[in-house]
Design a protein around this motif. Sequence first.
Motif, short mmCIF file in Angstrom:
data_model
loop_
_atom_site.label_atom_id
_atom_site.label_comp_id
_atom_site.label_asym_id
_atom_site.label_seq_id
_atom_site.Cartn_x
_atom_site.Cartn_y
_atom_site.Cartn_z
N ALA A 18 42.57 42.34 41.45
CA ALA A 18 41.49 43.11 42.07
C ALA A 18 40.22 43.04 41.23
O ALA A 18 39.11 42.91 41.76
N GLN A 19 40.36 43.14 39.91
CA GLN A 19 39.19 43.06 39.04
C GLN A 19 38.50 41.71 39.18
O GLN A 19 37.26 41.64 39.25
N ALA A 20 39.30 40.64 39.20
CA ALA A 20 38.71 39.31 39.33
C ALA A 20 37.97 39.16 40.65
O ALA A 20 36.90 38.54 40.71
N LEU A 21 38.52 39.74 41.71
CA LEU A 21 37.86 39.66 43.02
C LEU A 21 36.57 40.48 43.04
O LEU A 21 35.54 40.04 43.56
N ILE A 22 36.62 41.69 42.47
CA ILE A 22 35.44 42.55 42.46
C ILE A 22 34.30 41.91 41.68
O ILE A 22 33.11 42.06 42.04
N ARG A 23 34.64 41.16 40.64
CA ARG A 23 33.61 40.52 39.82
C ARG A 23 32.93 39.36 40.53
O ARG A 23 31.95 38.80 40.01
N CYS A 24 33.41 39.01 41.69
CA CYS A 24 32.76 38.00 42.53
C CYS A 24 31.77 38.71 43.46
O CYS A 24 32.19 39.53 44.29
N PRO A 25 30.47 38.44 43.36
CA PRO A 25 29.48 39.15 44.19
C PRO A 25 29.45 38.61 45.62
O PRO A 25 28.46 38.01 46.06
N SER A 26 30.51 38.83 46.34
CA SER A 26 30.68 38.24 47.67
C SER A 26 30.11 39.15 48.76
O SER A 26 30.81 39.55 49.69
N VAL A 27 28.82 39.47 48.63
CA VAL A 27 28.15 40.27 49.66
C VAL A 27 28.01 39.40 50.90
O VAL A 27 27.47 38.30 50.84
N THR A 28 28.50 39.89 52.01
CA THR A 28 28.57 39.09 53.23
C THR A 28 27.24 38.42 53.55
O THR A 28 26.19 39.06 53.46
N PRO A 29 27.22 37.13 53.86
CA PRO A 29 28.36 36.22 54.05
C PRO A 29 28.68 35.37 52.82
O PRO A 29 29.41 34.38 52.93
N ALA A 30 28.16 35.71 51.64
CA ALA A 30 28.37 34.90 50.45
C ALA A 30 29.84 34.92 50.03
O ALA A 30 30.49 35.98 50.06
N GLU A 31 30.36 33.77 49.62
CA GLU A 31 31.74 33.69 49.16
C GLU A 31 31.86 34.19 47.73
O GLU A 31 32.84 34.85 47.37
N GLY A 32 30.86 33.89 46.89
CA GLY A 32 30.77 34.48 45.56
C GLY A 32 31.88 34.10 44.60
O GLY A 32 32.00 34.73 43.54
N GLY A 33 32.72 33.15 44.96
CA GLY A 33 33.84 32.78 44.09
C GLY A 33 35.14 33.48 44.41
O GLY A 33 36.18 33.18 43.81
N ASP A 89 37.63 48.68 49.99
CA ASP A 89 37.49 47.90 51.23
C ASP A 89 37.00 46.49 50.92
O ASP A 89 35.80 46.27 50.84
N MET A 90 37.91 45.48 50.85
CA MET A 90 39.34 45.65 50.73
C MET A 90 39.94 44.69 49.72
O MET A 90 41.01 44.17 49.87
N LYS A 91 39.16 44.44 48.64
CA LYS A 91 39.67 43.56 47.60
C LYS A 91 40.88 44.17 46.90
O LYS A 91 41.80 43.45 46.49
N GLY A 92 40.88 45.49 46.75
CA GLY A 92 42.05 46.14 46.16
C GLY A 92 43.28 45.95 47.01
O GLY A 92 44.38 45.71 46.50
N GLY A 93 43.12 46.03 48.34
CA GLY A 93 44.24 45.83 49.24
C GLY A 93 44.76 44.41 49.21
O GLY A 93 45.98 44.17 49.24
N ILE A 94 43.85 43.43 49.17
CA ILE A 94 44.27 42.03 49.10
C ILE A 94 45.05 41.78 47.82
O ILE A 94 46.10 41.13 47.81
N ALA A 95 44.55 42.33 46.70
CA ALA A 95 45.25 42.16 45.43
C ALA A 95 46.63 42.80 45.48
O ALA A 95 47.60 42.24 44.93
N ALA A 96 46.76 43.94 46.13
CA ALA A 96 48.05 44.60 46.26
C ALA A 96 49.02 43.74 47.06
O ALA A 96 50.21 43.64 46.74
N PHE A 97 48.51 43.09 48.12
CA PHE A 97 49.39 42.24 48.91
C PHE A 97 49.86 41.04 48.09
O PHE A 97 51.04 40.67 48.12
N VAL A 98 48.96 40.43 47.34
CA VAL A 98 49.34 39.27 46.53
C VAL A 98 50.38 39.66 45.49
O VAL A 98 51.36 38.94 45.25
N ALA A 99 50.20 40.84 44.86
CA ALA A 99 51.17 41.30 43.87
C ALA A 99 52.52 41.58 44.54
O ALA A 99 53.58 41.19 44.02
N GLY A 100 52.50 42.27 45.68
CA GLY A 100 53.75 42.52 46.39
C GLY A 100 54.40 41.24 46.85
O GLY A 100 55.64 41.09 46.83
N LEU A 101 53.58 40.29 47.27
CA LEU A 101 54.07 38.98 47.70
C LEU A 101 54.74 38.24 46.54
O LEU A 101 55.81 37.64 46.70
#
Length: 378
Positions: free
Chosen positions: A13-28, A103-115
Amino acid sequence: MASNQPADPIPIAQALIRCPSVTPAEGGALGVMEAVLRPLGFTCTRLPFAEVDNLFARIGTEGPHFCYAGHTDVVPPGETGWSDDPFSGLVRDGVLHGRGACDMKGGIAAFVAGLADFLRANPNPKGSISLLITGDEEGPSINGTAKVLEWMEANGQIPDMALVGEPTSQTMLGDTLKIGRRGSMTARIALHGIQGHSAYPQKADNPIHRLVRVLHRLTAEPLDQGSQWFEPTTLQVTGFDVGNTASNVIPAVARAMVNIRFNDLHSSASLTERIQAALAAEEARADLEVSCSGESFLTEPGAFVDGLQNAIRRATGREAKLDTGGGTSDARFIARYCPVAELGAVGAKLHMVDESAPVAELRDLAVLYRHVLEEFLG
């Protein structure tokens, strides 16, 4: 990390948040996703449409095919008010801070960890798992999930079921499971009259009076009383304008805007007919422009919903309320192809200044998502 320790969603989640992906930018952000999914055995496919970058990742080729859908794009943080850098991913006092934590990088990270935990315990799951990660959920939602689904259909990748990880819990993790959403449409009316002097109304045709009567016809009575799974449809006048700066001139045109959030008793087509009938009753000369961002949809309770409720029960001990409230989400596109539901963290801080999510909640969400996968593929 020791092999007997559960995967931790927080560094992801931290790695995702550090990507400035303000829509529509992918930001990494999609690069972060690829870096964690490929070592787990996923085949990753970038799917750019116009200015939006999306990701489809899948492991396995057999059914049942379970798809997790989410978005890495975020709303702008705003200019002021943040206690810390909105893209810091800072953890302080047991709370993860930053735009997207809820909303919703934390949720995506949780899914990857659970996965990751699920695959470690089930290296040969009985089906396949995919992730549909878009960069256009917070934007116009034109070049994201809808386009990826078209690509998935053309390439034989449509899942048997899908879960959207929006932060849908209300006060406690797992207290709410969304099985549908209301539709949303906007109608823009331009009603034409005849301009004239307000002292000689008999020589003019006041479009304001006609438009007021039209709007009264539309708002005087409720559209319905709700249905089994949906609350009543709401119709709100959200704009009224004549552009008139002179107090003694009857304008030639009056404009109004109406937003309707509708349940499964209506469609955008039937509601458009209702507006047209109100205009016809006033013998109005009008231009009507209607846009629908999504029809209502419902995933009827059955095996899929029961499995999700079982997973919530196992992970949290709670009985989830089946709900269809709120605005729209990308589930409206997925519902055209397969059963879909929404389950995620508590949405207390989404889109707010100092957006955050409790670390413990995200770790619990990872456990919940692992139980979801066990329910359908274990």
